[in-house]
Design a protein around this motif. Structure first.
Motif, mmCIF file in Angstrom:
data_model
loop_
_atom_site.group_PDB
_atom_site.id
_atom_site.type_symbol
_atom_site.label_atom_id
_atom_site.label_comp_id
_atom_site.label_asym_id
_atom_site.label_seq_id
_atom_site.Cartn_x
_atom_site.Cartn_y
_atom_site.Cartn_z
ATOM 1 N N GLN A 217 -35.156 -19.632 13.124
ATOM 2 C CA GLN A 217 -34.254 -20.671 13.623
ATOM 3 C C GLN A 217 -33.068 -20.086 14.393
ATOM 4 O O GLN A 217 -32.520 -20.747 15.266
ATOM 5 N N THR A 218 -32.672 -18.869 14.072
ATOM 6 C CA THR A 218 -31.517 -18.269 14.747
ATOM 7 C C THR A 218 -31.908 -17.426 15.956
ATOM 8 O O THR A 218 -31.060 -17.143 16.794
ATOM 9 N N ARG A 219 -33.173 -17.015 16.019
ATOM 10 C CA ARG A 219 -33.582 -16.166 17.139
ATOM 11 C C ARG A 219 -33.534 -16.967 18.444
ATOM 12 O O ARG A 219 -34.071 -18.072 18.534
ATOM 13 N N GLY A 220 -32.906 -16.408 19.430
ATOM 14 C CA GLY A 220 -32.817 -17.049 20.740
ATOM 15 C C GLY A 220 -31.704 -18.070 20.857
ATOM 16 O O GLY A 220 -31.532 -18.674 21.920
ATOM 17 N N GLN A 221 -30.929 -18.300 19.778
ATOM 18 C CA GLN A 221 -29.831 -19.258 19.818
ATOM 19 C C GLN A 221 -28.547 -18.552 20.239
ATOM 20 O O GLN A 221 -28.191 -17.506 19.686
ATOM 21 N N ALA A 222 -27.846 -19.124 21.198
ATOM 22 C CA ALA A 222 -26.595 -18.521 21.658
ATOM 23 C C ALA A 222 -25.426 -18.873 20.750
ATOM 24 O O ALA A 222 -24.488 -18.086 20.597
ATOM 25 N N ASP A 273 -14.274 -19.083 12.874
ATOM 26 C CA ASP A 273 -15.045 -19.019 14.114
ATOM 27 C C ASP A 273 -14.940 -17.612 14.700
ATOM 28 O O ASP A 273 -13.962 -16.891 14.480
ATOM 29 N N GLY A 274 -15.960 -17.236 15.469
ATOM 30 C CA GLY A 274 -15.917 -15.922 16.101
ATOM 31 C C GLY A 274 -17.259 -15.549 16.675
ATOM 32 O O GLY A 274 -18.234 -16.306 16.617
ATOM 33 N N LEU A 275 -17.308 -14.350 17.275
ATOM 34 C CA LEU A 275 -18.533 -13.812 17.848
ATOM 35 C C LEU A 275 -19.152 -12.851 16.848
ATOM 36 O O LEU A 275 -18.506 -11.904 16.376
ATOM 37 N N LEU A 276 -20.399 -13.082 16.528
ATOM 38 C CA LEU A 276 -21.160 -12.221 15.629
ATOM 39 C C LEU A 276 -22.135 -11.417 16.472
ATOM 40 O O LEU A 276 -22.964 -12.002 17.186
ATOM 41 N N GLY A 277 -22.028 -10.090 16.418
ATOM 42 C CA GLY A 277 -22.890 -9.259 17.249
ATOM 43 C C GLY A 277 -23.304 -7.988 16.546
ATOM 44 O O GLY A 277 -22.757 -7.602 15.505
ATOM 45 N N VAL A 278 -24.323 -7.337 17.140
ATOM 46 C CA VAL A 278 -24.827 -6.055 16.660
ATOM 47 C C VAL A 278 -24.729 -5.064 17.814
ATOM 48 O O VAL A 278 -25.224 -5.348 18.921
ATOM 49 N N VAL A 279 -24.092 -3.926 17.579
ATOM 50 C CA VAL A 279 -23.948 -2.885 18.605
ATOM 51 C C VAL A 279 -24.496 -1.582 18.046
ATOM 52 O O VAL A 279 -24.487 -1.349 16.828
ATOM 53 N N ASP A 280 -25.006 -0.730 18.945
ATOM 54 C CA ASP A 280 -25.505 0.573 18.511
ATOM 55 C C ASP A 280 -24.360 1.583 18.477
ATOM 56 O O ASP A 280 -23.192 1.249 18.729
ATOM 57 N N GLY A 281 -24.728 2.829 18.187
ATOM 58 C CA GLY A 281 -23.705 3.856 18.064
ATOM 59 C C GLY A 281 -22.957 4.117 19.344
ATOM 60 O O GLY A 281 -21.788 4.522 19.317
ATOM 61 N N ALA A 282 -23.591 3.862 20.486
ATOM 62 C CA ALA A 282 -22.944 4.085 21.772
ATOM 63 C C ALA A 282 -22.104 2.898 22.215
ATOM 64 O O ALA A 282 -21.517 2.918 23.301
ATOM 65 N N GLY A 283 -22.068 1.820 21.409
ATOM 66 C CA GLY A 283 -21.282 0.651 21.763
ATOM 67 C C GLY A 283 -22.030 -0.373 22.579
ATOM 68 O O GLY A 283 -21.438 -1.368 23.015
ATOM 69 N N ARG A 284 -23.337 -0.145 22.826
ATOM 70 C CA ARG A 284 -24.113 -1.121 23.599
ATOM 71 C C ARG A 284 -24.479 -2.314 22.692
ATOM 72 O O ARG A 284 -24.882 -2.137 21.546
ATOM 73 N N GLU A 285 -24.348 -3.475 23.258
ATOM 74 C CA GLU A 285 -24.620 -4.697 22.504
ATOM 75 C C GLU A 285 -26.121 -4.945 22.419
ATOM 76 O O GLU A 285 -26.829 -4.930 23.430
ATOM 77 N N ILE A 286 -26.618 -5.166 21.187
ATOM 78 C CA ILE A 286 -28.041 -5.436 20.966
ATOM 79 C C ILE A 286 -28.292 -6.934 20.837
ATOM 80 O O ILE A 286 -29.272 -7.459 21.372
ATOM 81 N N ALA A 287 -27.436 -7.645 20.124
ATOM 82 C CA ALA A 287 -27.586 -9.091 19.935
ATOM 83 C C ALA A 287 -26.201 -9.690 19.721
ATOM 84 O O ALA A 287 -25.264 -9.007 19.287
ATOM 85 N N ARG A 288 -26.089 -10.990 20.015
ATOM 86 C CA ARG A 288 -24.796 -11.664 19.866
ATOM 87 C C ARG A 288 -25.012 -13.155 19.652
ATOM 88 O O ARG A 288 -25.908 -13.773 20.232
ATOM 89 N N TRP A 289 -24.176 -13.748 18.768
ATOM 90 C CA TRP A 289 -24.165 -15.179 18.527
ATOM 91 C C TRP A 289 -22.712 -15.657 18.500
ATOM 92 O O TRP A 289 -21.821 -14.940 18.017
ATOM 93 N N SER A 290 -22.510 -16.855 18.970
ATOM 94 C CA SER A 290 -21.208 -17.504 18.845
ATOM 95 C C SER A 290 -21.257 -18.403 17.613
ATOM 96 O O SER A 290 -22.048 -19.348 17.554
ATOM 97 N N VAL A 291 -20.428 -18.107 16.609
ATOM 98 C CA VAL A 291 -20.461 -18.793 15.315
ATOM 99 C C VAL A 291 -19.312 -19.792 15.249
ATOM 100 O O VAL A 291 -18.146 -19.435 15.485
#
Length: 829
Positions: A217-222, A273-291
């Motif tokens: 349900q959360t995959r692909g949701q902005a 409220d806030g932005l929920l995201g996953v970043v790698d060690g280099a700081g590149r964003e892998i995924a992000r959701w607006s909560v």
């Protein structure tokens, strides 16, 4: 197409012929293309399942070369078929699909040799061509037909397509990388080329009763909207070797805990409220959701009307409460006017189901409260599951107080109210209480009354400034006033009210069935004690015991059986699992008991119709007694074989119904005749009174009088058998007359109930209805008014279902899964 015109010369025919040649070409080419497509399909399936990611280079290259060789060989075989079908093949296909005979399209290409100059031959040849052209009026071309079903009888092609669909679902977002992994040879770290996958699960707080959001349900949701306080659980997979990742929410960062090679998990609470995201060690964003974290709103509550006092001074409070996730508690805040800081909190209920919206009426006996009879401010308070509170607008009322009629009780309550309203006057109150103990009214009471007054006065004098002592004296004076006023009736009434409130509270909080059954038994005992004490008090006051109980609404009159039936129906509803209906039934029973007063307190003189009906019922009973005695005398005659002369017959056996003690010298037959004549005269007197009162005399009464006359004559002639037959018909006639009189009384009562005091019509919702609000009579229509309570038939079906469930659950020969299902069903009820 006109007759004699060659169809082959038209443009439409040439286009149709081209399509026919293409169809024949495709039908020849398709079987040759299928092996190559099968090779490609197997290669795609294996790639999507990740075969190339796990094969060593020594097997990777040979297997890839094998696929390439197989594909090349199948394509080489297909190249030989890459030629357009001939014109004759297209004509033959058109002839076959059109259903013509003798190959007319190809026969039209034939010509007559020039050497034939015979006119008859040429005329015959022309007729032959015209016939061929006529047979070609409708040319058709069928769709291509596949030869694969004959070459693949096991339908392996369908299996390949099914496996291909499964492989696509398995690969999901990695379709491209997995297909290209077959051509990646350097480093043999094909797994590192797959992009990371992030799965997010969100679990709302338990009190919200909302379902969790899973990764699908959360995959692909902005953006995501969740309740504040939800828990987010994030998993990341396919991370490069020795790579790290972090979960970012607002300004905070949470590292992932390793689950395995290339996988990790992290959890955090979503409070704002806030932005929920996953970043790698280099700081590149892998995924992000607006909560969007929706905060829990405070509950709201309000009075649904002004609180009202019942006949017994109990405060009925109707309220409405609402909360986005459920109301956990309702309370009443009470403070004296002018001293708003002295707020007292009284718990009303704790709904077990915590409904989002609640509309309920509750009874609170505040007559023992020290502020009873004084102006107070009331305020409702609602609390949700996390402790947030909402309050209603304050409401100022005079707290209901009980009215005491006994002079001594009134004096005690007055001193109690003075002590509660002005604590500084404790010494003055103590003096007046001591003086009351010496009055004649107190000395005429049991010894406990003056002793209690002296004890209260002493306690106030010795503990003038102790608030706890003052409160104990206030409670003591209340109990004393109740004892002086009602004796033990007040104790039974208070016990009944306490059990009712405890039962309602248990229903709201979802108590267990065993606890509800115990409370129902206590309610049964308390109600019996209250009604018995009410009857005893009425007898002490010189009134007959109340058979009817009359609420304040004059259109409703019930007796103890009605109350018992309501209680039994509530118990049946609880056993069948209909707790909401049982709660409504108990609320109606409580409202009826709260507004109840003994019918003899305002005893009314029975109407002439009611008195006539009562007299007729007594006559029916007397006539039945005479009928039984006639049967007995007839049986005795049959045993002796001949009738006995009057004055010499034996007396009936003792213990027969309706028999009276008589001496040995009395004649049973003559006495029965005299009693029958007296009963006939009484019936005639009843008909005379009914006529003088203007009442309609049922014809059945006249028939009963004639049958009584015949029974009297038969008894005088010594024939009890004939008399018994006439007496039976007399009983039947009087019963029919009683039914007719009852219908007349019901019609009169319905007309009287239709008008209130001063001739004003009452609300139609109360006309001709029983204590539950249902129609007392039904003339064939359907009554949709009244309470939504299951009927006896519904309860019977529910009991049958429960008994069947118990029977099946006790059968140990049934499968364990089935027995577990039955146990779970029984746990619900």
């Amino acid at each position: 197409m006109t007759s004699g015109t060659d169809p082959r010369q038209t443009r439409s025919f040439r286009f149709l012929l081209l399509l026919a040649r293409l169809v024949v070409t495709f039908e020849r080419l398709w079987p040759g293309l299928w092996p190559g497509l099968a090779v490609v399909g197997v290669f795609v399936v294996l790639s999507l399942f990740g075969l190339w990611l796990h094969l060593p280079l020594a097997l990777h290259l040979p297997l890839l070369g094998l696929f390439a060789a197989a594909l090349a060989w199948t394509l080489w075989r297909t190249v030989r078929l890459l030629s357009l079908a001939s014109r004759d093949a297209g004509l033959a296909r058109l002839e076959t699909d059109s259903g013509t005979k003798h190959q007319p399209l190809r026969a039209l290409a034939d010509t007559l040799p020039e050497s034939f100059s015979d006119p008859a031959t040429r005329r015959l040849w022309a007729l032959h061509r015209e016939r061929l052209i006529a047979s070609l009026r409708r040319l058709r071309l069928a769709p291509p037909r596949s030869d694969l079903p004959r070459r693949d009888p096991w339908a392996l092609r369908a299996a390949l397509l099914l496996v291909l669909v499964v492989a696509l679902v398995h690969a999901r977002d990695d379709i491209g990388p997995r297909l290209t992994s077959a051509f990646t040879f350097t480093g043999r770290s094909a797994a590192a080329t797959l992009p990371p996958i992030v799965d997010l699960w969100i679990t709302p707080p338990a009190y919200t009763r909302k379902p969790p959001l899973v990764s699908e349900q959360t995959r692909g949701q902005a953006s995501l909207t969740v309740p504040a306080g939800s828990e987010a659980r994030v998993q990341v997979h396919h991370l490069p070797t020795e790579a790290t990742a972090q979960l970012v929410f607002g300004d905070g960062r949470t590292p992932f805990t390793a689950l395995g090679p290339g996988s990790g998990e992290a959890k955090l609470m979503l409070g704002t409220d806030g932005l929920l995201g996953v970043v790698d060690g280099a700081g590149r964003e892998i995924a992000r959701w607006s909560v969007d974290a929706v905060p829990d709103a405070a509950p709201s509550v309000r009075f649904a009307g002004t609180p009202k006092a019942t006949h017994r001074g109990v405060l009925k409070i109707d309220l409405e409460a609402e909360d986005d996730h459920g109301v956990a508690e309702l309370a009443l805040l009470l403070a004296p006017v002018g001293r708003e800081g002295e707020v007292e909190r009284l718990l009303l209920l704790k709904p077990g189901s915590q409904p989002p919206k609640l509309e309920i009426g509750t009874y609170q006996d505040l007559t023992p409260h020290p502020l009873a009879g004084l102006p107070v401010k009331l305020q409702l308070e609602a609390v949700d599951a996390i402790g947030q509170k909402g309050r209603s607008e304050p409401l100022e009322i005079v707290l209901p107080a009980r009215e005491f009629r006994h002079p001594l009780a009134k004096a005690v309550i007055e001193e109690r109210r003075r002590l509660a309203g002005a604590p500084d006057s404790a010494m003055n109150v103590a003096g007046r209480l001591a003086a009351l103990a010496e009055t004649r009214a107190a000395q005429e009471q049991p010894i406990a009354v003056p002793l209690t007054l002296r004890s209260a006065a002493s306690r106030l004098a010795l503990n003038e400034s102790d608030a706890a002592s003052r409160r104990s004296v206030i409670d003591m004076l209340w109990e004393l006033a109740l004892f002086i006023e009602d004796g033990s009736l007040s104790v039974a009434e208070r016990k009944l009210r306490d059990i009712q409130q405890e039962l309602q509270k248990a229903l709201e909080e979802g108590a267990r069935d065993s606890e509800l059954e115990r409370l129902m038994e206590e309610l049964q005992k308390a109600m019996d004690e209250f009604l018995e004490e009410l009857a005893r008090q009425a007898m002490e006051q010189g009134q007959p015991p109340p058979q009817d109980l009359q609420p304040l609404d004059q259109s409703q009159v019930v007796d103890r059986r009605d109350l018992q039936q309501m209680l039994d129906r509530a118990r049946e509803l609880l056993k069948s699992g209909a707790r909401d209906a049982a709660r409504d039934m108990l609320a109606q029973l409580q409202e009826m008991l709260e507004n109840l007063r003994a019918g003899q307190q305002q005893a009314r003189r029975p109407s002439q119709g009611e008195q006539a009906l009562s007299d007729l019922q007594k006559m029916i009973q007397l006539q039945q007694n005479l009928l039984e005695r006639s049967f007995q005398m007839n049986r005795e005659q049959g045993q002796e074989g001949q009738p006995q002369p009057r004055g010499q017959r034996g007396q009936p056996q003792q213990g027969l119904p309706g028999q009276q003690q008589r001496g040995q010298g009395q004649d049973p037959m003559g006495q029965a005749q005299a009693e029958q004549e007296a009963l006939r005269r009484a019936l005639g007197e009843l008909m005379r009174r009914m006529g003088e009162a203007g009442m309609e005399i049922p014809r059945a009464l006249g028939q009963a009088e004639m049958q009584m006359r015949g029974a009297r004559d038969a008894l005088g002639e010594g024939e009890p058998g004939v008399a018994a037959e006439a007496q039976t018909q007399a009983v039947d006639a009087m019963q029919r007359a009683g039914q007719a009189m009852m219908e007349q009384l019901q019609e009169q009562m319905a007309r009287q109930q239709g008008e209130g005091p001063g001739g004003q019509p009452q609300p139609t919702g109360r006309r001709g209805r029983d204590p539950l609000g249902r129609a007392a009579r039904n003339d064939g229509g359907m009554d949709t008014h009244g309470v939504q309570v299951p009927e006896e038939s519904d309860l019977g079906r529910a009991r049958d279902v429960l008994e069947e469930l118990y029977r099946r659950s006790g059968d140990r020969r049934r499968p364990a899964l089935e027995l577990d299902y039955y146990r779970r069903l029984l746990d619900r009820f």
